[in-house]
Design a protein around this motif. Structure first.
Motif, PDB file in Angstrom:
ATOM      1  N   ALA A 218     -12.931  -3.434  -8.565  1.00 54.45           N
ATOM      2  CA  ALA A 218     -12.406  -4.422  -7.625  1.00 54.45           C
ATOM      3  C   ALA A 218     -12.230  -3.796  -6.250  1.00 54.45           C
ATOM      4  O   ALA A 218     -12.113  -2.580  -6.110  1.00 54.45           O
ATOM      5  CB  ALA A 218     -11.051  -4.929  -8.129  1.00 54.45           C
ATOM      6  N   LYS A 219     -12.181  -4.676  -5.273  1.00 62.21           N
ATOM      7  CA  LYS A 219     -11.824  -4.251  -3.925  1.00 62.21           C
ATOM      8  C   LYS A 219     -10.299  -4.305  -3.859  1.00 62.21           C
ATOM      9  O   LYS A 219      -9.696  -5.342  -4.162  1.00 62.21           O
ATOM     10  CB  LYS A 219     -12.451  -5.197  -2.905  1.00 62.21           C
ATOM     11  CG  LYS A 219     -12.169  -4.820  -1.481  1.00 62.21           C
ATOM     12  CD  LYS A 219     -12.834  -5.800  -0.526  1.00 62.21           C
ATOM     13  CE  LYS A 219     -12.389  -5.473   0.891  1.00 62.21           C
ATOM     14  NZ  LYS A 219     -12.708  -6.548   1.810  1.00 62.21           N
ATOM     15  N   VAL A 220      -9.674  -3.204  -3.488  1.00 55.33           N
ATOM     16  CA  VAL A 220      -8.217  -3.119  -3.477  1.00 55.33           C
ATOM     17  C   VAL A 220      -7.730  -2.942  -2.044  1.00 55.33           C
ATOM     18  O   VAL A 220      -8.261  -2.125  -1.292  1.00 55.33           O
ATOM     19  CB  VAL A 220      -7.715  -1.939  -4.337  1.00 55.33           C
ATOM     20  CG1 VAL A 220      -6.199  -1.836  -4.296  1.00 55.33           C
ATOM     21  CG2 VAL A 220      -8.211  -2.056  -5.761  1.00 55.33           C
ATOM     22  N   LYS A 221      -6.707  -3.715  -1.705  1.00 53.18           N
ATOM     23  CA  LYS A 221      -6.121  -3.622  -0.372  1.00 53.18           C
ATOM     24  C   LYS A 221      -4.609  -3.595  -0.531  1.00 53.18           C
ATOM     25  O   LYS A 221      -4.039  -4.425  -1.241  1.00 53.18           O
ATOM     26  CB  LYS A 221      -6.547  -4.839   0.452  1.00 53.18           C
ATOM     27  CG  LYS A 221      -6.028  -4.843   1.863  1.00 53.18           C
ATOM     28  CD  LYS A 221      -6.584  -6.070   2.606  1.00 53.18           C
ATOM     29  CE  LYS A 221      -6.117  -6.068   4.042  1.00 53.18           C
ATOM     30  NZ  LYS A 221      -6.603  -7.246   4.760  1.00 53.18           N
ATOM     31  N   ILE A 222      -3.977  -2.634   0.127  1.00 47.14           N
ATOM     32  CA  ILE A 222      -2.519  -2.563   0.114  1.00 47.14           C
ATOM     33  C   ILE A 222      -2.028  -2.907   1.517  1.00 47.14           C
ATOM     34  O   ILE A 222      -2.465  -2.316   2.499  1.00 47.14           O
ATOM     35  CB  ILE A 222      -2.023  -1.179  -0.336  1.00 47.14           C
ATOM     36  CG1 ILE A 222      -2.481  -0.930  -1.774  1.00 47.14           C
ATOM     37  CG2 ILE A 222      -0.502  -1.079  -0.196  1.00 47.14           C
ATOM     38  CD1 ILE A 222      -2.128   0.417  -2.337  1.00 47.14           C
ATOM     39  N   VAL A 223      -1.153  -3.899   1.573  1.00 49.91           N
ATOM     40  CA  VAL A 223      -0.632  -4.386   2.848  1.00 49.91           C
ATOM     41  C   VAL A 223       0.877  -4.136   2.863  1.00 49.91           C
ATOM     42  O   VAL A 223       1.601  -4.627   1.997  1.00 49.91           O
ATOM     43  CB  VAL A 223      -0.912  -5.897   3.006  1.00 49.91           C
ATOM     44  CG1 VAL A 223      -0.322  -6.413   4.307  1.00 49.91           C
ATOM     45  CG2 VAL A 223      -2.402  -6.181   2.919  1.00 49.91           C
ATOM     46  N   GLN A 224       1.311  -3.372   3.848  1.00 59.25           N
ATOM     47  CA  GLN A 224       2.738  -3.099   3.999  1.00 59.25           C
ATOM     48  C   GLN A 224       3.309  -3.970   5.113  1.00 59.25           C
ATOM     49  O   GLN A 224       2.689  -4.107   6.161  1.00 59.25           O
ATOM     50  CB  GLN A 224       2.967  -1.625   4.375  1.00 59.25           C
ATOM     51  CG  GLN A 224       2.499  -0.664   3.314  1.00 59.25           C
ATOM     52  CD  GLN A 224       2.740   0.793   3.705  1.00 59.25           C
ATOM     53  OE1 GLN A 224       3.177   1.555   2.884  1.00 59.25           O
ATOM     54  NE2 GLN A 224       2.461   1.193   4.924  1.00 59.25           N
ATOM     55  N   VAL A 225       4.458  -4.570   4.846  1.00 58.26           N
ATOM     56  CA  VAL A 225       5.172  -5.299   5.890  1.00 58.26           C
ATOM     57  C   VAL A 225       6.491  -4.565   6.144  1.00 58.26           C
ATOM     58  O   VAL A 225       7.041  -3.946   5.229  1.00 58.26           O
ATOM     59  CB  VAL A 225       5.409  -6.784   5.518  1.00 58.26           C
ATOM     60  CG1 VAL A 225       4.095  -7.519   5.308  1.00 58.26           C
ATOM     61  CG2 VAL A 225       6.299  -6.922   4.303  1.00 58.26           C
ATOM     62  N   PRO A 226       6.978  -4.622   7.371  1.00 57.16           N
ATOM     63  CA  PRO A 226       8.221  -3.892   7.676  1.00 57.16           C
ATOM     64  C   PRO A 226       9.418  -4.421   6.891  1.00 57.16           C
ATOM     65  O   PRO A 226       9.529  -5.623   6.656  1.00 57.16           O
ATOM     66  CB  PRO A 226       8.433  -4.133   9.177  1.00 57.16           C
ATOM     67  CG  PRO A 226       7.157  -4.688   9.702  1.00 57.16           C
ATOM     68  CD  PRO A 226       6.437  -5.302   8.549  1.00 57.16           C
ATOM     69  N   ASP A 227      10.285  -3.497   6.500  1.00 59.40           N
ATOM     70  CA  ASP A 227      11.534  -3.931   5.884  1.00 59.40           C
ATOM     71  C   ASP A 227      12.518  -4.269   7.005  1.00 59.40           C
ATOM     72  O   ASP A 227      12.388  -3.781   8.119  1.00 59.40           O
ATOM     73  CB  ASP A 227      12.103  -2.886   4.925  1.00 59.40           C
ATOM     74  CG  ASP A 227      12.302  -1.518   5.556  1.00 59.40           C
ATOM     75  OD1 ASP A 227      11.715  -1.256   6.626  1.00 59.40           O
ATOM     76  OD2 ASP A 227      13.040  -0.700   4.990  1.00 59.40           O
ATOM     77  N   GLU A 228      13.449  -5.130   6.685  1.00 57.34           N
ATOM     78  CA  GLU A 228      14.441  -5.552   7.670  1.00 57.34           C
ATOM     79  C   GLU A 228      15.641  -4.606   7.585  1.00 57.34           C
ATOM     80  O   GLU A 228      16.186  -4.373   6.502  1.00 57.34           O
ATOM     81  CB  GLU A 228      14.873  -6.997   7.377  1.00 57.34           C
ATOM     82  CG  GLU A 228      15.817  -7.586   8.372  1.00 57.34           C
ATOM     83  CD  GLU A 228      15.237  -7.727   9.773  1.00 57.34           C
ATOM     84  OE1 GLU A 228      16.035  -7.928  10.702  1.00 57.34           O
ATOM     85  OE2 GLU A 228      13.996  -7.638   9.960  1.00 57.34           O
TER      86      GLU A 228
END
Length: 159
Positions: A31-41
């Motif tokens: 599979a194509k794997v993508k990890i997306v991080q969003v900022p924590d508050e």
């Protein structure tokens, strides 16, 4: 198949980064794997219930902005359904068979996920009743995704 992991916060520890990179490499044949991080508050140490909800809502909006309508979404949560590795592998295979080639997994921040994120999820998945740091949860999740693909390919890795 496209696998995306949307998670709150940055990964700082090299050993976690190394483990995730290894499983990403192993998964790349399936599979194509993508990890997306969003900022924590940022939040004070002790929060009122209202502040707790506000932090989850802000992080939730960040998470939801990274999810497309067509994606099948698993939200990781202690209150989610626990599965065996074999059951999880079958679900992944069935999703692919029935037209869900874009699967997204959500790992919330230290307070969990907002009601909006939980409602957007197609399913909630639990890896047990233990609380884990969300950095470690990333490693556990990506290993279990890899294990699912190995089970589905008939590999002895699972034994």
């Amino acid at each position: 198949m496209n696998i995306k992991i949307v998670c709150v916060g940055k990964l700082k520890e090299k050993y976690f980064k190394d483990a995730i990179a290894e499983y990403e490499k192993r998964l790349s044949r399936f599979a194509k794997v993508k990890i997306v991080q969003v900022p924590d508050e940022k939040a004070p140490e002790k929060l009122s219930d209202a502040q707790d909800e506000q932090v989850k809502e802000i992080e939730g909006k960040r998470i939801l902005s990274k999810i497309k309508d067509k994606e099948y979404v698993y939200v990781t949560a202690i209150k989610g359904k626990q599965r065996s590795s074999e059951e999880f592998a079958k679900e992944i295979a069935d999703l692919g068979t029935y037209g869900h080639s874009d699967i997204t997994f959500v790992i919330g921040g230290s307070l969990g996920t907002s009601d909006e994120v939980n409602k957007r999820g197609d399913d909630m998945i639990s890896f047990g009743k233990l609380t884990m740091p969300h950095q470690l949860m990333r490693v556990v999740l990506i290993e279990q995704i890899y294990r699912a693909f190995m089970i589905n390919s008939g590999s002895p890795y699972h034994k």
